[in-house]
Design a protein around this motif. Structure first.
Motif, PDB file in Angstrom:
ATOM      1  N   GLU A   1       8.744 -45.480  42.030  1.00  0.00           N
ATOM      2  CA  GLU A   1       8.362 -46.641  42.848  1.00  0.00           C
ATOM      3  C   GLU A   1       7.441 -46.214  43.994  1.00  0.00           C
TER       4      GLU A   1
ATOM      5  N   GLU B   1      -1.298 -47.769  44.601  1.00  0.00           N
ATOM      6  CA  GLU B   1      -1.811 -49.073  45.028  1.00  0.00           C
ATOM      7  C   GLU B   1      -2.469 -48.957  46.402  1.00  0.00           C
TER       8      GLU B   1
ATOM      9  N   GLY C   1      -6.257 -47.964  46.731  1.00  0.00           N
ATOM     10  CA  GLY C   1      -7.260 -49.006  46.544  1.00  0.00           C
ATOM     11  C   GLY C   1      -8.431 -48.596  45.674  1.00  0.00           C
TER      12      GLY C   1
ATOM     13  N   ARG D   1       3.982 -45.505  42.617  1.00  0.00           N
ATOM     14  CA  ARG D   1       3.216 -46.746  42.406  1.00  0.00           C
ATOM     15  C   ARG D   1       2.665 -47.255  43.734  1.00  0.00           C
ATOM     16  N   ARG D   2       3.483 -47.232  44.783  1.00  0.00           N
ATOM     17  CA  ARG D   2       3.053 -47.702  46.095  1.00  0.00           C
ATOM     18  C   ARG D   2       1.860 -46.881  46.594  1.00  0.00           C
TER      19      ARG D   2
ATOM     20  N   ASP E   1      -8.056 -47.964  42.122  1.00  0.00           N
ATOM     21  CA  ASP E   1      -7.826 -48.254  40.708  1.00  0.00           C
ATOM     22  C   ASP E   1      -7.384 -49.698  40.497  1.00  0.00           C
ATOM     23  N   ALA E   2      -7.797 -50.259  39.380  1.00  0.00           N
ATOM     24  CA  ALA E   2      -7.377 -51.605  38.986  1.00  0.00           C
ATOM     25  C   ALA E   2      -5.890 -51.588  38.625  1.00  0.00           C
ATOM     26  N   PRO E   3      -5.217 -52.741  38.703  1.00  0.00           N
ATOM     27  CA  PRO E   3      -3.773 -52.791  38.389  1.00  0.00           C
ATOM     28  C   PRO E   3      -3.423 -52.213  37.018  1.00  0.00           C
ATOM     29  N   GLU E   4      -4.254 -52.460  36.000  1.00  0.00           N
ATOM     30  CA  GLU E   4      -3.942 -51.934  34.663  1.00  0.00           C
ATOM     31  C   GLU E   4      -4.080 -50.402  34.628  1.00  0.00           C
TER      32      GLU E   4
ATOM     33  N   ILE F   1      -3.419 -48.462  37.264  1.00  0.00           N
ATOM     34  CA  ILE F   1      -2.202 -48.015  37.962  1.00  0.00           C
ATOM     35  C   ILE F   1      -1.011 -48.066  37.007  1.00  0.00           C
ATOM     36  N   ASP F   2      -0.885 -49.145  36.233  1.00  0.00           N
ATOM     37  CA  ASP F   2       0.210 -49.232  35.256  1.00  0.00           C
ATOM     38  C   ASP F   2       0.159 -48.069  34.283  1.00  0.00           C
TER      39      ASP F   2
END
Length: 189
Positions: free
Chosen positions: A127, A134, A137, A130-131, A139-142, A144-145
């Motif tokens: 977790e 994010e 700033g 991931r924080r 990388d795109a959300p996909e 990061i996933d």
């Protein structure tokens, strides 16, 4: 053959920040600039952050056996350690510092054996990882996933390293890696 120090971690664990600090503390250290087939991000510069190559140039270098090790980290994106980097740094009598992905770190340890100290930088949790990703700033959300999913796999590889350093507090992680490296260089524990 000289000595090498290998740092690996899931993306966002803080290994690059730790490596930058250690390069200031150990004048005999020199960073091995990896090659990659990905495009530069942000302010990254060719020859400083990475040796940027097209996918075709990278595959040509593979065919010419110019890498100590390499792999396709993400589909279509390759990273590798150039033999010329290793030779250049050892020719100066310096200790090579690698900041590489987890599989690359395992491969380098296998190649250099007892001349290598491998350190896995562990995030406090997935977790938190991931924080941090994010918070960058970049990388795109996909993306990061994908990085988080890869991190979950990479965390299972931590026991294959000589040392595991949890980066919950950056100052403590730097102090611990400094101690580990002092022992490796001097042979004292």
């Amino acid at each position: 053959m000289g000595k090498v120090v290998i740092f690996s971690a899931p993306s966002g664990s803080g290994k690059t920040t730790i490596v930058r600090e250690l390069l200031k503390r150990f004048p005999q250290f020199e960073f091995s600039v990896s090659a990659t087939s990905r495009a530069p991000r942000g302010c990254e510069r060719h020859g400083c952050d990475y040796h940027f190559m097209t996918h075709e140039e990278f595959m040509q270098a593979v065919a010419e056996n110019r890498f100590v090790e390499w792999e396709e980290v993400y589909k279509g994106t390759c990273y590798g350690t150039l033999r010329s980097e290793v030779e250049r740094i050892w020719a100066k009598g310096n200790i090579i510092v690698f900041d590489v992905d987890v599989i690359g770190g395992i491969n380098l340890k296998r190649i250099f054996g007892g001349d290598a100290c491998s350190i896995f930088v562990m995030p406090p949790s997935v977790e938190e990882l991931r924080r941090r990703l994010e918070g960058r700033g970049t990388d795109a959300p996909e993306v990061i996933d994908r990085r988080v999913a890869k991190a979950e796999f990479e965390l299972t590889k931590a026991p294959e390293f000589d040392h595991i350093v949890v980066n919950d507090s950056l100052d403590e992680a730097i102090a611990e890696t400094t101690r580990i490296i002092d022992e490796f260089i001097t042979g004292r524990s």
